[in-house]
Write a protein that holds these residues in place. Structure first.
Motif, PDB file in Angstrom:
ATOM      1  N   UNK A 396     -26.018  -1.998  -2.290  1.00 47.31           N
ATOM      2  CA  UNK A 396     -27.461  -1.863  -2.097  1.00 47.31           C
ATOM      3  C   UNK A 396     -27.723  -0.595  -1.298  1.00 47.31           C
ATOM      4  N   UNK A 397     -28.176   0.446  -1.976  1.00 48.46           N
ATOM      5  CA  UNK A 397     -28.297   1.771  -1.369  1.00 48.46           C
ATOM      6  C   UNK A 397     -29.741   2.235  -1.197  1.00 48.46           C
ATOM      7  N   UNK A 398     -30.703   1.509  -1.778  1.00 52.84           N
ATOM      8  CA  UNK A 398     -32.098   1.942  -1.724  1.00 52.84           C
ATOM      9  C   UNK A 398     -33.002   0.762  -1.380  1.00 52.84           C
ATOM     10  N   UNK A 399     -34.112   1.054  -0.729  1.00 52.87           N
ATOM     11  CA  UNK A 399     -35.098   0.033  -0.401  1.00 52.87           C
ATOM     12  C   UNK A 399     -35.890  -0.354  -1.644  1.00 52.87           C
ATOM     13  N   UNK A 400     -36.377  -1.614  -1.621  1.00 55.02           N
ATOM     14  CA  UNK A 400     -37.238  -2.091  -2.704  1.00 55.02           C
ATOM     15  C   UNK A 400     -38.696  -1.953  -2.283  1.00 55.02           C
ATOM     16  N   UNK A 401     -39.529  -1.535  -3.224  1.00 51.40           N
ATOM     17  CA  UNK A 401     -40.968  -1.422  -2.976  1.00 51.40           C
ATOM     18  C   UNK A 401     -41.772  -2.311  -3.917  1.00 51.40           C
ATOM     19  N   UNK A 402     -41.088  -3.290  -4.532  1.00 52.25           N
ATOM     20  CA  UNK A 402     -41.727  -4.110  -5.561  1.00 52.25           C
ATOM     21  C   UNK A 402     -41.781  -5.588  -5.207  1.00 52.25           C
ATOM     22  N   UNK A 403     -41.772  -5.909  -3.915  1.00 51.66           N
ATOM     23  CA  UNK A 403     -41.948  -7.298  -3.532  1.00 51.66           C
ATOM     24  C   UNK A 403     -40.752  -7.930  -2.887  1.00 51.66           C
ATOM     25  N   UNK A 404     -39.791  -7.145  -2.436  1.00 52.32           N
ATOM     26  CA  UNK A 404     -38.611  -7.663  -1.757  1.00 52.32           C
ATOM     27  C   UNK A 404     -38.579  -7.086  -0.354  1.00 52.32           C
ATOM     28  N   UNK A 405     -38.353  -7.950   0.619  1.00 53.18           N
ATOM     29  CA  UNK A 405     -38.287  -7.510   2.014  1.00 53.18           C
ATOM     30  C   UNK A 405     -36.944  -6.823   2.244  1.00 53.18           C
ATOM     31  N   UNK A 406     -36.934  -5.508   2.188  1.00 53.76           N
ATOM     32  CA  UNK A 406     -35.709  -4.728   2.307  1.00 53.76           C
ATOM     33  C   UNK A 406     -35.764  -3.875   3.572  1.00 53.76           C
ATOM     34  N   UNK A 408     -35.260  -0.551   5.954  1.00 51.34           N
ATOM     35  CA  UNK A 408     -35.345   0.867   5.650  1.00 51.34           C
ATOM     36  C   UNK A 408     -33.962   1.354   5.203  1.00 51.34           C
ATOM     37  N   UNK A 409     -33.951   2.398   4.394  1.00 50.93           N
ATOM     38  CA  UNK A 409     -32.700   2.820   3.772  1.00 50.93           C
ATOM     39  C   UNK A 409     -31.613   3.134   4.802  1.00 50.93           C
ATOM     40  N   UNK A 410     -31.988   3.692   5.940  1.00 51.28           N
ATOM     41  CA  UNK A 410     -30.972   4.054   6.924  1.00 51.28           C
ATOM     42  C   UNK A 410     -30.290   2.830   7.539  1.00 51.28           C
ATOM     43  N   UNK A 411     -30.879   1.634   7.338  1.00 49.54           N
ATOM     44  CA  UNK A 411     -30.265   0.412   7.849  1.00 49.54           C
ATOM     45  C   UNK A 411     -29.406  -0.295   6.808  1.00 49.54           C
ATOM     46  N   UNK A 412     -29.397   0.213   5.595  1.00 50.98           N
ATOM     47  CA  UNK A 412     -28.550  -0.349   4.546  1.00 50.98           C
ATOM     48  C   UNK A 412     -27.142   0.204   4.705  1.00 50.98           C
ATOM     49  N   UNK A 413     -26.161  -0.674   4.860  1.00 51.09           N
ATOM     50  CA  UNK A 413     -24.798  -0.236   5.132  1.00 51.09           C
ATOM     51  C   UNK A 413     -24.272   0.674   4.033  1.00 51.09           C
ATOM     52  N   UNK A 414     -24.541   0.318   2.775  1.00 51.65           N
ATOM     53  CA  UNK A 414     -24.003   1.091   1.655  1.00 51.65           C
ATOM     54  C   UNK A 414     -24.668   2.446   1.502  1.00 51.65           C
ATOM     55  N   UNK A 415     -25.833   2.640   2.118  1.00 53.36           N
ATOM     56  CA  UNK A 415     -26.498   3.933   2.058  1.00 53.36           C
ATOM     57  C   UNK A 415     -25.893   4.914   3.049  1.00 53.36           C
ATOM     58  N   UNK A 462     -31.693   3.700  -7.247  1.00 50.96           N
ATOM     59  CA  UNK A 462     -32.785   4.583  -6.864  1.00 50.96           C
ATOM     60  C   UNK A 462     -33.708   4.928  -8.016  1.00 50.96           C
ATOM     61  N   UNK A 463     -33.533   4.275  -9.163  1.00 47.93           N
ATOM     62  CA  UNK A 463     -34.370   4.505 -10.342  1.00 47.93           C
ATOM     63  C   UNK A 463     -35.582   3.589 -10.266  1.00 47.93           C
ATOM     64  N   UNK A 464     -36.663   4.088  -9.695  1.00 45.02           N
ATOM     65  CA  UNK A 464     -37.881   3.293  -9.517  1.00 45.02           C
ATOM     66  C   UNK A 464     -38.761   3.393 -10.761  1.00 45.02           C
ATOM     67  N   UNK A 465     -38.990   2.275 -11.471  1.00 44.02           N
ATOM     68  CA  UNK A 465     -39.727   2.355 -12.734  1.00 44.02           C
ATOM     69  C   UNK A 465     -41.238   2.450 -12.573  1.00 44.02           C
ATOM     70  N   UNK A 466     -41.771   2.143 -11.392  1.00 43.79           N
ATOM     71  CA  UNK A 466     -43.213   2.171 -11.152  1.00 43.79           C
ATOM     72  C   UNK A 466     -43.492   3.165 -10.033  1.00 43.79           C
ATOM     73  N   UNK A 467     -44.544   3.931 -10.184  1.00 40.75           N
ATOM     74  CA  UNK A 467     -44.876   4.976  -9.208  1.00 40.75           C
ATOM     75  C   UNK A 467     -44.994   4.411  -7.803  1.00 40.75           C
ATOM     76  N   UNK A 468     -44.350   5.077  -6.840  1.00 38.12           N
ATOM     77  CA  UNK A 468     -44.422   4.697  -5.429  1.00 38.12           C
ATOM     78  C   UNK A 468     -45.521   5.522  -4.772  1.00 38.12           C
ATOM     79  N   UNK A 469     -46.741   5.207  -5.129  1.00 32.44           N
ATOM     80  CA  UNK A 469     -47.890   6.036  -4.760  1.00 32.44           C
ATOM     81  C   UNK A 469     -48.043   6.172  -3.249  1.00 32.44           C
ATOM     82  N   UNK A 470     -47.958   5.054  -2.527  1.00 29.63           N
ATOM     83  CA  UNK A 470     -48.105   5.117  -1.065  1.00 29.63           C
ATOM     84  C   UNK A 470     -46.986   5.929  -0.437  1.00 29.63           C
ATOM     85  N   UNK A 471     -45.758   5.707  -0.883  1.00 28.11           N
ATOM     86  CA  UNK A 471     -44.631   6.429  -0.311  1.00 28.11           C
ATOM     87  C   UNK A 471     -44.739   7.920  -0.586  1.00 28.11           C
ATOM     88  N   UNK A 472     -45.030   8.270  -1.826  1.00 25.08           N
ATOM     89  CA  UNK A 472     -45.095   9.676  -2.193  1.00 25.08           C
ATOM     90  C   UNK A 472     -46.341  10.358  -1.653  1.00 25.08           C
TER      91      UNK A 472
END
Length: 487
Positions: A396-406, A408-415, A462-472
């Motif tokens: 798990x290397x990337x945060x989810x923005x589609x309804x999963x409590x993930x 931040x990426x820097x806290x993901x061990x695999x990232x 890291x392939x996000x299929x829906x635009x991350x409008x708030x993030x971007x």
């Protein structure tokens, strides 16, 4: 002494919620409460039900589990929720604000009458929409992205409830499965990519819309079909109507539903979750076999994958770790000295099955790595000669923005680390994850085959299929989730 969230829950991804709605029965609220019991795994922070008799709306929302709000000791609560239709919601556990104002279903009185809705997912442009709506004079009562939909409906000039909802949802980006209730209809809606699950069931003459098939089983209802991506269902006194009011998009169902989120006894998108997890475990054994004496699951989510792994590897399966099922969502931590013992409230080593053996531990994922480290330490203290860990998902290397409590990426061990570095931190003799291609093989869908189903696997790729409008748009560290305070 303070009550705190159990630390062994911090090392898993958390689904945001589960939804349930039923139309056409005098026991609508009771059936909804039972359905929410079956969906408890999708959210443990809070729960709520709204029912209608066609003239009045009756609601109860509360913090805690379903049983605490609608169980045997709360029968009077359910009895007061009279009506022929009801919707309900379970919210996931998090470290954010816990407040009644954020508990769903949300309810509002509109020009056309009362309307309640609940939502599983996350709107990726909710912050931008919220800022626009506030500038236009809207007053928000909660910090949920779901309330954005309420205000968009209120501002619509369309004539019907359904048309207002369609206009509102055409303005949002993100992943969502909605169940809504007006005075005369139950409405279900799934985003065009179909990221979050939503199914249709039937109990006699009553229709049901819910997150998983296990919620149908508990009330003896029949599974009818999955709600299609981009489909809007309207159930009223005339029956069931289906609409496809949104522009078609590539189907990208969340693959983590099969790995961890959904209950093993559910059918999701026509696939048995239990069978999928066994197949993932078998593929993992083919990819990363190692000589060992016993395969041990990290309960409970690692059990089906471990069964599949053991069968494919020809190694005995044993319950080398026993889970205490009577641990609540919170526990008392009197001193720092005993805080590190928290994991033993939930798991304990079965020493007779571990001592002197080469052990393969199978788990569904590694997020922060905290629980994995404690589990490995426990197994070694029980006398295991070697400890190898196998993970039934890619890193798990990337945060989810589609309804999963993930995290931040820097806290993901695999990232932050290679697999070899992670193995050293966790303290295992070897560590391996299933590959992304192996995961797709286990699901029977060759990756990148244009004829095959492609899943949402953004947390791995890291392939996000829906635009991350708030993030971007400058809100990179924030998604307006169910409990997050808006800044």
């Amino acid at each position: 002494m303070t009550l705190t969230t159990s630390p062994f829950d911090d090392d898993h991804l958390h689904e945001e919620c589960g939804v349930f709605g039923i139309f056409g029965t005098p026991d609508a609220a009771a059936h909804t409460a039972l359905g929410l019991h079956a969906l408890q795994h999708r959210g443990q922070e809070a729960t709520g039900i709204v029912a209608t008799d066609g003239e009045h709306f009756n609601a109860h929302r509360g913090l805690g589990h379903v049983g605490e709000n609608f169980g045997a000791d709360a029968q009077n609560t359910v009895a007061k929720l009279t009506g022929f239709a009801a919707i309900g919601h379970n919210r996931y556990a998090t470290t954010g604000e816990t407040a009644i104002r954020n508990v769903q279903p949300l309810f509002a009185d509109f020009e056309f009458g009362g309307f309640a809705l609940c939502h599983n997912g996350n709107l990726t442009n909710a912050l931008i929409l919220r800022q626009q709506l506030v500038r236009q004079g809207c007053i928000f009562q909660s910090t949920t992205d779901t309330e954005t939909i309420v205000h968009l409906i209120a501002r619509s000039r369309r004539r019907t409830v359904v048309d207002r909802l369609i206009e509102a949802m055409n303005q949002v980006d993100g992943a969502y499965a909605l169940v809504c209730l007006s005075s005369s209809a139950l409405i279900g809606l799934r985003d065009p990519n179909g990221v979050r699950p939503l199914i249709l069931g039937r109990l006699g003459d009553s229709y049901i819309i819910t997150s998983e098939s296990c919620a149908l089983d508990i009330i003896g209802a029949d599974f009818v079909r999955d709600v299609e991506p981009g489909e809007l269902l309207v159930i009223d006194g005339t029956g069931l109507k289906s609409y496809f009011p949104f522009r078609p998009a590539e189907r990208r169902f969340c693959i983590f539903e099969y790995i961890y989120f959904a209950r093993p006894d559910s059918l999701v998108e026509g696939i048995s979750v239990y069978a999928a997890r066994k197949a993932i475990g078998a593929e993992l054994a083919k990819e990363s076999g190692v000589e060992a004496d016993v395969v041990v699951p990290v309960p409970d989510s690692g059990v089906p994958a471990a069964v599949g792994y053991a069968a494919a590897a020809g190694i005995p399966f044993e319950l080398g770790i026993i889970r205490n099922h009577y641990v609540g969502r919170t526990f008392i931590q009197p001193t720092d000295q005993v805080r590190h013992l928290g994991v033993k409230l939930k798991h304990n080593a079965n020493r007779a099955q571990l001592a002197g053996k080469r052990v393969i531990l199978v788990d569904d994922s590694i997020v922060r790595g905290t629980t994995s480290t404690k589990i490995v330490e426990m197994v070694r203290q029980a006398g295991a000669r070697e400890v190898h860990m196998r993970i039934a998902s890619p890193p798990t290397t990337h945060s989810c923005f589609y309804g999963v409590d993930t995290p931040e990426r820097e806290k993901l061990l695999a990232a932050r680390m290679s697999v070899e570095e992670m193995a050293r931190v966790i303290g295992v003799d070897s560590l391996a994850f299933i590959s992304i291609d192996g995961l797709y093989r286990a699901m029977g869908e060759p990756r990148r085959d244009p004829e095959a189903i492609q899943y949402c696997d953004a947390c791995f790729t890291g392939d996000y299929p829906i635009a991350l409008t708030d993030r971007d748009g400058g809100n990179a560290a924030r998604q307006l989730s169910l409990l997050a305070e808006a800044s």
